[in-house]
Motif scaffolding. Structure first.
Motif, PDB file in Angstrom:
ATOM      1  N   ALA A   7       8.358 165.180  66.551  1.00 23.94           N
ATOM      2  CA  ALA A   7       7.666 166.456  66.689  1.00 23.94           C
ATOM      3  C   ALA A   7       8.473 167.413  67.544  1.00 23.94           C
ATOM      4  N   LEU A   8       9.084 166.873  68.617  1.00 20.80           N
ATOM      5  CA  LEU A   8       9.891 167.709  69.493  1.00 20.80           C
ATOM      6  C   LEU A   8      11.106 168.237  68.746  1.00 20.80           C
ATOM      7  N   SER A   9      11.773 167.368  67.970  1.00 20.68           N
ATOM      8  CA  SER A   9      12.951 167.795  67.219  1.00 20.68           C
ATOM      9  C   SER A   9      12.583 168.870  66.207  1.00 20.68           C
ATOM     10  N   TYR A  10      11.440 168.689  65.573  1.00 16.00           N
ATOM     11  CA  TYR A  10      10.993 169.672  64.587  1.00 16.00           C
ATOM     12  C   TYR A  10      10.707 171.010  65.257  1.00 16.00           C
ATOM     13  N   ALA A  11      10.041 170.983  66.418  1.00 16.33           N
ATOM     14  CA  ALA A  11       9.719 172.225  67.128  1.00 16.33           C
ATOM     15  C   ALA A  11      10.992 172.943  67.562  1.00 16.33           C
ATOM     16  N   GLU A  12      11.948 172.184  68.055  1.00 17.85           N
ATOM     17  CA  GLU A  12      13.203 172.793  68.484  1.00 17.85           C
ATOM     18  C   GLU A  12      13.951 173.395  67.292  1.00 17.85           C
ATOM     19  N   LEU A  13      13.958 172.657  66.194  1.00 17.85           N
ATOM     20  CA  LEU A  13      14.659 173.155  65.014  1.00 17.85           C
ATOM     21  C   LEU A  13      13.988 174.409  64.475  1.00 17.85           C
ATOM     22  N   ALA A  14      12.649 174.465  64.543  1.00 24.90           N
ATOM     23  CA  ALA A  14      11.935 175.646  64.075  1.00 24.90           C
ATOM     24  C   ALA A  14      12.385 176.887  64.831  1.00 24.90           C
ATOM     25  N   HIS A  15      12.622 176.751  66.131  1.00 26.19           N
ATOM     26  CA  HIS A  15      13.108 177.885  66.922  1.00 26.19           C
ATOM     27  C   HIS A  15      14.526 178.277  66.497  1.00 26.19           C
ATOM     28  N   VAL A  16      15.368 177.268  66.252  1.00 28.68           N
ATOM     29  CA  VAL A  16      16.744 177.543  65.836  1.00 28.68           C
ATOM     30  C   VAL A  16      16.757 178.270  64.495  1.00 28.68           C
ATOM     31  N   VAL A  64      19.192 176.165  55.132  1.00 28.58           N
ATOM     32  CA  VAL A  64      18.417 176.216  56.369  1.00 28.58           C
ATOM     33  C   VAL A  64      16.980 175.773  56.111  1.00 28.58           C
ATOM     34  N   GLN A  65      16.387 176.270  55.024  1.00 25.49           N
ATOM     35  CA  GLN A  65      15.017 175.892  54.700  1.00 25.49           C
ATOM     36  C   GLN A  65      14.918 174.412  54.334  1.00 25.49           C
ATOM     37  N   ASP A  66      15.919 173.884  53.620  1.00 28.82           N
ATOM     38  CA  ASP A  66      15.931 172.452  53.307  1.00 28.82           C
ATOM     39  C   ASP A  66      15.981 171.628  54.588  1.00 28.82           C
ATOM     40  N   LEU A  67      16.773 172.073  55.541  1.00 25.62           N
ATOM     41  CA  LEU A  67      16.914 171.348  56.795  1.00 25.62           C
ATOM     42  C   LEU A  67      15.603 171.299  57.559  1.00 25.62           C
ATOM     43  N   ILE A  68      14.935 172.429  57.679  1.00 23.80           N
ATOM     44  CA  ILE A  68      13.678 172.448  58.432  1.00 23.80           C
ATOM     45  C   ILE A  68      12.582 171.691  57.685  1.00 23.80           C
ATOM     46  N   ASP A  69      12.576 171.745  56.347  1.00 28.05           N
ATOM     47  CA  ASP A  69      11.591 170.972  55.597  1.00 28.05           C
ATOM     48  C   ASP A  69      11.828 169.478  55.765  1.00 28.05           C
ATOM     49  N   ASP A 188      31.157 171.178  47.696  1.00 34.78           N
ATOM     50  CA  ASP A 188      30.428 171.407  48.929  1.00 34.78           C
ATOM     51  C   ASP A 188      29.015 170.860  48.811  1.00 34.78           C
ATOM     52  N   GLY A 189      28.414 170.574  49.983  1.00 28.93           N
ATOM     53  CA  GLY A 189      27.031 170.125  49.997  1.00 28.93           C
ATOM     54  C   GLY A 189      26.841 168.977  50.964  1.00 28.93           C
ATOM     55  N   ASN A 190      25.595 168.799  51.401  1.00 27.53           N
ATOM     56  CA  ASN A 190      25.313 167.747  52.370  1.00 27.53           C
ATOM     57  C   ASN A 190      24.377 166.676  51.825  1.00 27.53           C
ATOM     58  N   GLY A 191      24.063 166.731  50.527  1.00 25.99           N
ATOM     59  CA  GLY A 191      23.195 165.726  49.948  1.00 25.99           C
ATOM     60  C   GLY A 191      21.738 165.888  50.316  1.00 25.99           C
ATOM     61  N   LEU A 192      21.361 167.007  50.923  1.00 21.58           N
ATOM     62  CA  LEU A 192      19.985 167.193  51.371  1.00 21.58           C
ATOM     63  C   LEU A 192      19.107 167.854  50.309  1.00 21.58           C
ATOM     64  N   GLY A 193      19.690 168.670  49.446  1.00 21.93           N
ATOM     65  CA  GLY A 193      18.911 169.468  48.499  1.00 21.93           C
ATOM     66  C   GLY A 193      18.049 168.641  47.567  1.00 21.93           C
ATOM     67  N   LEU A 194      18.606 167.585  46.964  1.00 16.39           N
ATOM     68  CA  LEU A 194      17.837 166.766  46.030  1.00 16.39           C
ATOM     69  C   LEU A 194      16.759 165.973  46.757  1.00 16.39           C
TER      70      LEU A 194
END
Length: 230
Positions: A7-16, A64-69, A188-194
């Motif tokens: 939860a803390l990591s998610y909150a911090e990432l939301a601010h970033v 960015v949206q994929d990362l936060i999701d 390019d890509g980080n494998g997160l999208g799929l």
């Protein structure tokens, strides 16, 4: 890792992410204003440059949206904002926004019927964009990518390419977090999208998958529950 740490990591990432999106929004606005000023037919080279800029901005925003999701899934904090959405309009919007003049003829939209469903439109749009982006990335520039919308027996969107395909032993984990196919090292890509796309579709109660023949091509698809408004 504990739930509180998630939860803390998610909150911090939301601010970033909030801090990142602010300058991105300014760049988009300034670029659009510049394009309007140049839209007189005498600056075609510069217009194409601006279009590529906007496409890359959209790609960054999607990452960015994929990362936060992804972090929201781990934290159990994902919230869907469902609204009545015309899937044909959504598919057409994605195809138009992702296409530069160089690739304009590569994307074919096959959506003879319209269907309205209650979904989180921005997230489903991102799922389609992720699938189309992958198809364009791996498909030879001389071939086409087909986005197809089917409405029966349930709403189904597929993206078909004629790329190298996915080997059978890789198809089973291609939607896993940070997993990339053996042919992805040159792209390019980080494998997160799929992975995020799979979680979004499943959060809607749907399913996602891939049919592929190595050397022939792939069809990535997802289906949504048959809860729609006509």
């Amino acid at each position: 890792m504990t739930d509180s740490t998630h939860a803390l990591s998610y909150a911090e990432l939301a601010h970033v992410v909030h801090d990142l999106k602010s300058p991105l929004s300014v760049v988009v606005l300034e670029t659009l204003m510049l394009r309007r000023k140049l839209d007189d037919g005498e600056h075609s080279d510069m217009m194409e440059t601006i279009t590529r800029m906007l496409l890359n901005i959209d790609y960054i925003d999607r990452m960015v949206q994929d990362l936060i999701d992804s972090c929201a899934f781990d934290a159990g904090a994902l919230e869907l904002h469902r609204i009545p959405t015309d899937l044909r309009g959504l598919v057409e919007t994605v195809a138009a926004r992702m296409t530069s003049s160089r690739d304009r003829g590569r994307i074919v939209v096959d959506a003879p019927e319209s269907v309205v469903v209650r979904v989180d439109a921005l997230r489903i749009e991102r799922v389609v964009a992720n699938l189309v982006s992958n198809a364009l990335k791996y498909t030879p520039r001389s071939t086409r990518v087909v986005i197809r919308l089917e409405v029966s027996p349930a709403p189904r969107i597929s993206v078909t390419d004629s790329g190298p395909g996915v080997p059978g032993d890789e198809a089973q984990y291609i939607f896993d977090e940070h997993r990339r196919g053996s042919g992805a090292h040159a792209h390019d890509g980080n494998g997160l999208g799929l992975y995020v796309s799979k979680r979004i579709v499943e959060a809607h109660g749907g399913r996602i998958g891939v049919y592929s023949l190595p050397g022939v091509g792939s069809q990535f698809y997802f289906e949504l529950p048959e809860r729609h408004e006509r």
